[in-house]
Design a protein around this motif. Structure first.
Motif, short mmCIF file in Angstrom:
data_model
loop_
_atom_site.label_atom_id
_atom_site.label_comp_id
_atom_site.label_asym_id
_atom_site.label_seq_id
_atom_site.Cartn_x
_atom_site.Cartn_y
_atom_site.Cartn_z
N THR A 15 4.23 -1.23 5.47
CA THR A 15 3.98 0.02 4.74
C THR A 15 2.55 0.03 4.21
OG1 THR A 15 5.04 -1.05 2.84
CG2 THR A 15 6.35 0.56 4.04
N LYS A 19 -0.51 2.59 5.37
CA LYS A 19 -1.12 3.43 4.34
C LYS A 19 -2.64 3.21 4.31
CE LYS A 19 -1.17 6.38 1.18
NZ LYS A 19 -0.48 7.09 0.16
N ASP A 90 9.95 6.82 7.26
CA ASP A 90 10.49 5.64 6.57
C ASP A 90 10.79 5.95 5.11
OD1 ASP A 90 10.19 4.32 8.90
OD2 ASP A 90 8.67 2.90 8.20
N ASN A 91 9.90 6.70 4.48
CA ASN A 91 10.08 7.00 3.06
C ASN A 91 11.32 7.85 2.82
OD1 ASN A 91 7.77 5.57 2.62
ND2 ASN A 91 6.45 7.34 2.28
N ALA A 94 14.40 5.76 3.08
CA ALA A 94 14.61 4.83 1.96
C ALA A 94 15.39 5.48 0.82
CB ALA A 94 13.26 4.33 1.45
N CYS B 169 10.90 6.74 -7.78
CA CYS B 169 10.01 7.07 -6.67
C CYS B 169 10.76 7.89 -5.63
CB CYS B 169 9.51 5.78 -6.04
SG CYS B 169 8.52 6.06 -4.56
N ASN B 171 10.21 7.96 -2.66
CA ASN B 171 10.34 7.14 -1.46
C ASN B 171 11.13 5.88 -1.73
OD1 ASN B 171 8.30 8.94 -0.58
ND2 ASN B 171 6.74 7.56 -1.38
N MET B 175 6.94 -0.88 -4.87
CA MET B 175 5.58 -1.41 -5.02
C MET B 175 5.24 -1.81 -6.45
SD MET B 175 3.76 -1.59 -2.15
CE MET B 175 2.06 -1.06 -2.26
N GLY B 212 10.81 2.20 0.53
CA GLY B 212 9.79 3.05 1.14
C GLY B 212 8.39 2.60 0.76
N GLY B 213 7.39 3.33 1.28
CA GLY B 213 6.00 3.02 0.97
C GLY B 213 5.53 3.82 -0.24
N CYS B 214 4.36 3.43 -0.76
CA CYS B 214 3.82 4.09 -1.95
C CYS B 214 3.01 5.31 -1.53
CB CYS B 214 2.94 3.12 -2.71
SG CYS B 214 2.22 3.82 -4.20
N THR B 215 3.24 6.46 -2.20
CA THR B 215 2.41 7.63 -1.95
C THR B 215 1.53 7.95 -3.17
OG1 THR B 215 4.44 8.87 -2.39
CG2 THR B 215 3.71 8.78 -0.12
N ASN B 216 1.34 6.96 -4.02
CA ASN B 216 0.39 7.07 -5.13
C ASN B 216 0.64 8.26 -6.05
OD1 ASN B 216 -0.68 4.91 -3.75
ND2 ASN B 216 -2.39 6.04 -2.89
N GLN B 217 1.90 8.47 -6.39
CA GLN B 217 2.21 9.57 -7.30
C GLN B 217 2.55 9.08 -8.70
OE1 GLN B 217 5.10 10.94 -4.34
NE2 GLN B 217 4.16 12.95 -4.48
#
Ligand code: HEM
Ligand code: FES
Lengths: 262, 250
Positions: A15, A19, A90-91, A94, B169, B171, B175, B212-217
């Motif tokens: 991930t 990114k 993926d997000n 999740a 989050c 997502n 993280m 999930g991944g981070c979307t920086n929110q």
């Protein structure tokens, strides 16, 4: 597979790695946009400046420069889309079970519609290339720069200045342009601040400054890009026929706002 | 005070689950949120019903066991506290309160509001430790640690592993948790030697668990009961990238 290849592949699957690809390609695309808007604003300098600039782009590095840029941009856009779309998938996976009462504490609207602003930009870019680069509309394709041909016997070039003005005189074209650029501004109001975090350069101390920088660039691009259709639609920017045999863009109607001479 | 509760009920992991409505009458305003649930449960049991299952242990904000998403926000919208530290005086008479489990595919529901957070344990087991015994507390200044590093490490070590960051989050990204667990060791001389190995292993385990991944929110930062800063995520991005590059070329 060799260990180096394996390590790179593993990084690009993670991930964080994907990114990082979004952020690095994002930087390239933002830099491209800053250059692109600066070039476009030459339209306010008049026909000669605009067309000289277009000609320069097509002839630099013996005509290869424009292809290097195109291929580079294509790779950047391709990677950006691949990484973001796979991350978004993926997000979503999740968080399969959603809240019955969802709430958002502080995430901005722009940050929550990144995929939609991005996909609108993509649709716009495809249209934009067909419109101004491929020129599928014959009315925009056959526009020789008469002033240039007169001054350079035996040579010819496309009249980009006239094409831009004619193109934006179509209100539907301008409307799509305005919507897409506004969503681009939204994309970048989150994206630029966000890429500092992704690159590991954000902290409590720098966060506010990075957010302001993101907004400043987003708004500057919005004003820069939209000033052109705005000027065309309001009639401030008109395609005045140049007097053949003389230098281009001498205002024939003294009452009209004179374009600045380049 | 009288309240209407909208509570997630789910018999077991395979049950579909649904929101059910309860009227919670004459609840004292000085009760804590979990005490309010205790009162509701006593009445449910007296009436022959199944009590609402929820996690809790210390009830003083230190163990990280309590969870609950209250009106859409993990640990409620009050900043810097856990669910067990929320008091009913923060609500108004007649309020409707939505109570849901922490939501994430990596945190499957066990029953009602209880979720399985052992994915966090597996991430820590992957690298959130120092392999050798580093001794008892050092004499002051025997091992020099810059004050800024000590403070940042201490702030990250405040993480109680409750999982609110994941639950907040969109997502379901872990993280903030992984960043905090990695940073608190990576910032200190005892943790430095294993930094690269640790970060690679923890991030890989995090991805494998299905977070999930981070979307920086920064929703995570906003709900963290220990107010851990998303700075630890920036550091994790940095440390993971550096470790991956070293792994590839060294
Ligand atoms: C000129 C075009 C574009 C520019 C300048 C741009 C710029 C950026 C930047 C700077 C970021 C932030 C990176 C980060 O958070 O580290 C970003 C994120 C994102 N972009 Fe774009 N972008 C463009 C086109 C697109 C397109 C065509 C899509 C369509 C799929 C897209 C989808 C996204 C998404 C979904 C994110 C969020 C990713 C995440 O947070 O995980 N972008 N973009
Ligand atoms: S029960 Fe221990 S932190 Fe809430």
């Amino acid at each position: 597979m060799n260990p180096l290849g394996k390590a790179i592949l593993q990084f690009c699957r993670s991930t964080i790695g994907r990114k990082l690809i979004v952020a690095l390609t994002g930087v390239l695309l933002v830099l491209f946009l800053l250059g692109h808007v600066a070039g476009n604003l030459l339209v306010f300098q008049g026909r000669e400046a605009m067309n000289d600039y277009a000609q320069f782009l097509h002839t630099m590095l013996h005509g290869q420069g424009v292809w290097i840029a195109r291929i580079g941009l294509l790779i950047a856009v391709g990677l950006h889309i691949w990484a973001t779309v796979s991350l978004v998938k993926d997000n979503r996976a999740a968080r399969t079970e959603r809240y019955a009462l969802p709430a958002t504490v502080q995430a901005s609207k722009s940050s929550r519609i990144m995929i939609w602003s991005g996909l609108t930009i993509l649709a716009f870019v495809v249209f934009h290339i067909l419109h101004f680069t491929v020129r599928i509309d014959p009315a925009l394709a056959n526009l020789p720069d008469a002033a240039y041909a007169a001054a350079h016997p035996g040579e010819s070039r496309h009249d980009v200045y006239a094409m831009v003005i004619k193109g934006f005189q179509n209100p539907l074209v301008s409307l799509f342009y305005i919507v897409a650029i506004t969503l681009l501004c939204s994309h970048l109001s989150h994206g630029i601040a966000s890429l500092f975090q992704t690159l590991g350069w954000r902290s409590r101390k720098s966060a506010a400054l990075e957010k302001q920088l993101g907004w400043a660039i987003a708004i500057a691009l919005w004003i820069g890009f939209l000033s052109i259709p705005a000027a065309v639609l309001t009639g401030a920017l008109k395609d005045k026929p140049s007097v053949s045999g003389q230098k281009a863009a001498i205002p024939s109607d003294p009452a009209a706002p004179a374009p600045r001479q380049g | 005070m009288n309240l209407t509760l909208k509570v997630w009920r789910q018999k077991n992991a395979t049950d579909h689950g649904r929101i059910e409505t309860y009227e919670a009458r004459s609840i004292p305003a000085e009760a804590s949120f979990l005490e309010m649930l205790d009162i509701v449960n006593e009445r449910l049991i007296e009436g022959g019903g199944e009590p609402i299952h929820f996690d809790h242990d210390c009830r003083e904000g230190i163990c990280g066991m309590c969870s609950l998403t209250i009106n859409g926000v993990p640990h409620s919208k009050e900043r810097g506290i856990t669910t067990c530290q929320v008091h009913m005086r923060k609500f108004r008479d007649g309020d409707t309160i939505w109570i849901e489990p922490f939501r994430a595919r990596a945190f499957p529901v066990v029953r009602d509001l209880v979720v399985d957070r052992t994915a966090f344990d597996r991430i820590v087991a992957a690298g959130g430790f120092i392999s050798v015994r580093t001794g008892s507390a050092q004499d002051a200044n025997a091992l020099p640690v810059p004050k800024d590093d000590a403070d940042a490490s201490f702030a990250a070590a405040a993480c109680i592993g409750c999982g609110a960051c994941v639950a907040a989050c969109k997502n379901a990204s872990a993280m903030l948790f992984v960043g905090a667990k990695a940073a608190h060791l990576n910032l200190l001389p005892q943790g430095k030697p294993e930094q690269d190995k640790r970060v690679l292993a923890m991030v890989r385990q995090m991805d494998a668990e299905g977070f999930g991944g981070c979307t920086n929110q920064y929703e995570c930062e906003a709900v963290c009961p220990k107010e851990i800063s998303a700075d630890v995520i920036a550091k994790l991005n940095r440390d993971y990238t550096a470790a991956a590059v070293k792994e590839a070329v060294c």
